[in-house]
Scaffold this active site. Structure first.
Site, PDB file in Angstrom:
ATOM      1  CG  HIS A  57      36.160  30.965  40.993  1.00 55.09           C
ATOM      2  ND1 HIS A  57      36.359  29.613  40.845  1.00 55.09           N
ATOM      3  CD2 HIS A  57      37.258  31.560  40.470  1.00 55.09           C
ATOM      4  CE1 HIS A  57      37.527  29.398  40.249  1.00 55.09           C
ATOM      5  NE2 HIS A  57      38.086  30.573  40.012  1.00 55.09           N
ATOM      6  NE  ARG A  61      43.586  38.086  36.164  1.00 54.48           N
ATOM      7  CZ  ARG A  61      43.539  36.765  36.119  1.00 54.48           C
ATOM      8  NH1 ARG A  61      43.980  36.063  37.162  1.00 54.48           N
ATOM      9  NH2 ARG A  61      43.068  36.147  35.055  1.00 54.48           N
ATOM     10  CG  ASN A  91      45.146  33.430  40.646  1.00 57.81           C
ATOM     11  OD1 ASN A  91      44.257  34.142  41.104  1.00 57.81           O
ATOM     12  ND2 ASN A  91      45.090  32.924  39.431  1.00 57.81           N
ATOM     13  CG  ASP A 151      40.963  28.954  40.734  1.00 55.94           C
ATOM     14  OD1 ASP A 151      40.554  27.861  40.304  1.00 55.94           O
ATOM     15  OD2 ASP A 151      40.903  30.004  40.081  1.00 55.94           O
ATOM     16  CG  HIS A 178      42.305  24.577  39.473  1.00 63.67           C
ATOM     17  ND1 HIS A 178      41.990  25.653  38.670  1.00 63.67           N
ATOM     18  CD2 HIS A 178      42.922  23.684  38.656  1.00 63.67           C
ATOM     19  CE1 HIS A 178      42.405  25.415  37.433  1.00 63.67           C
ATOM     20  NE2 HIS A 178      42.974  24.217  37.404  1.00 63.67           N
ATOM     21  CG  ASP A 304      37.385  30.786  36.663  1.00 62.07           C
ATOM     22  OD1 ASP A 304      38.193  31.508  37.269  1.00 62.07           O
ATOM     23  OD2 ASP A 304      37.732  29.806  35.971  1.00 62.07           O
TER      24      ASP A 304
END
Length: 429
Positions: A57, A61, A91, A151, A178, A304
């Site tokens: 996880h 970016r 994402n 997520d 998520h 994360d």
């Protein structure tokens, strides 16, 4: 082909042994090994030798938010933290919901060279929760995607979640959820509880996580598919996962380092560095998470890693972005909370931070035993080290760490990716 002899390392924390690397593989493990001609010798001096860490996880970016992180800077941070592979969340901008975008991330990982990058595909188009993304095309692409997640957002539509579970079952994939019921968390700023009431901040209740987990394990049981719970954060969630596993449901779960250590009491400072999703919970939750990681109810530690530029955190609490960087401090936090407390030994750390994440993500060549014939993906750790966290020295492009100024144990001195040193004597190569 480079030959490297690591002499006197405690393999998984056991008795000191020598490990000979020949090219990309481990050639021999034993005591009293003789260095071949021309071999580089590393005197481990009783440091801990682990298989290269695997993070299921990570937010890299790129594409789209290169001001926060890039695949290059993120993988440099990963190598600094002892990782040889990371799974990159979807994402990005554009969202990794097509074969083209996941292949772009995969190729950027190949070019970076600091660790392997396995893209995670979005479950729904644009992370909007309305229509399934190109799951099959992403799986069949060069990136070979096997993990899918929205997520940052929850797949809150039960029908969409069921269809995703059914779809990925055909090729052994997994949906990583998520768990956040959106209606229960509208305007949420921190954990709902005593501290939020005293501070007057909108609360993020534990039931918003627990209700989604309960629904999804039942869906996974109904479909006969695999579901993975991202960043589990409450004592109640632990009990639901424990119950599901007792029924034989194919569920796995992860906990972040920050949820193993930090509590919502820190929010009293109004320092946005502590703003994260899911939020920091109570001391009771922290202790329950540690126990669950120790007994195997929680399968793995995942960072994360969520980098943000300075301006997104250096602002008032309500306007601040959620998230913390974590790749470069994860192992130290796990040593502090789990090893130094006696809850886990180093073999247990290797299982939860290398072997199991690789198994959940179906990532070949990682999380393997330290034995002859295995890939030379390795991490050497000075567990006796104590130092104060200084984000100025981070390899990550962002500095939003909650540990600045905190003393933590352990330091990665060497990382090897298929026999090639990415970190040597504590420095990136």
């Amino acid at each position: 082909m480079t030959k490297i002899l690591i002499r006197g390392a405690k393999v998984l924390g056991g008795e000191p042994q020598d490990v000979l690397i020949d090219g990309e593989t481990i050639a021999e493990v034993g005591t009293g090994l003789v260095a071949p001609d021309g071999a580089q010798v590393i005197e481990a001096g009783g440091r801990i030798l682990l298989p290269g860490l695997v993070d299921l996880h990570t937010h890299l970016r790129e594409p789209g938010r290169e001001d926060s992180e890039t695949v290059l800077t993120g993988t440099r941070a990963a190598a600094s933290g002892g990782y040889t592979a990371v799974f990159a969340m979807a994402n990005t901008f554009p969202v990794a919901d097509t074969a083209g975008v996941v292949e772009q991330v995969w190729r950027l990982g190949k070019e970076s060279g600091y660790c392997d990058v396995q893209p995670i595909g979005a479950v729904t188009v644009g992370l909007e929760g309305k229509k399934l993304a190109e799951l099959g095309a992403m799986h069949d692409s060069a990136a070979g995607v096997k993990v899918f997640s929205d997520d940052g957002k929850c797949v809150d539509d039960a029908v969409i979640m069921r269809r995703a579970l059914e779809y990925v079952k055909a090729f052994g994939g997994v949906v990583a959820q998520h768990a956040q019921e959106p209606r229960l968390t509208e305007g949420a700023q921190m954990n709902e509880g005593v501290v939020s009431a005293e501070l007057g901040l909108g609360g993020w209740p534990a039931v918003a996580e627990e209700s989604i987990i309960a629904r999804d394990v039942l869906l996974a049981e109904h479909v006969g598919s695999r579901v993975h719970i991202c960043h589990l954060s409450t004592a109640g969630s632990v009990e639901i996962v424990r119950w599901a596993k007792s029924r034989g449901i194919d569920v796995t779960a992860e906990v972040t380092p920050h949820h193993l250590l930090l509590t919502d009491e820190l929010v009293r400072s109004y320092n946005p560095v502590y703003k994260v999703n899911p939020p920091l919970r109570t001391e009771r939750d922290v202790l329950a998470l540690r126990e669950a990681l120790a007994d195997g109810t929680i399968d793995i530690v995942a960072t994360d890693h969520a980098p943000h530029p300075h301006e997104d955190k250096d602002c008032e609490w309500g306007a601040a972005a959620m998230g913390m960087v974590g790749l470069e401090t994860a192992l130290s936090v796990v040593q502090h909370t789990m090893v130094d407390t006696g809850l886990l030994d180093w073999a247990g750390v290797a299982e939860r931070m290398s072997a199991k994440p690789a198994a959940i993500g179906r990532l070949a060549g990682h999380g393997r035993p330290i034995a002859a014939g295995e890939p030379a993906n390795l991490t050497l750790v000075d567990s006796a080290y104590r130092g104060v966290v200084d984000p100025a020295g981070f390899a990550s492009r962002s500095r939003n760490t909650p540990y600045e100024g905190r003393e933590l144990p352990g330091r990665v001195t060497h990382t090897f990716l298929r026999g090639r040193a990415t970190v040597m004597d504590g420095n990136l190569t």
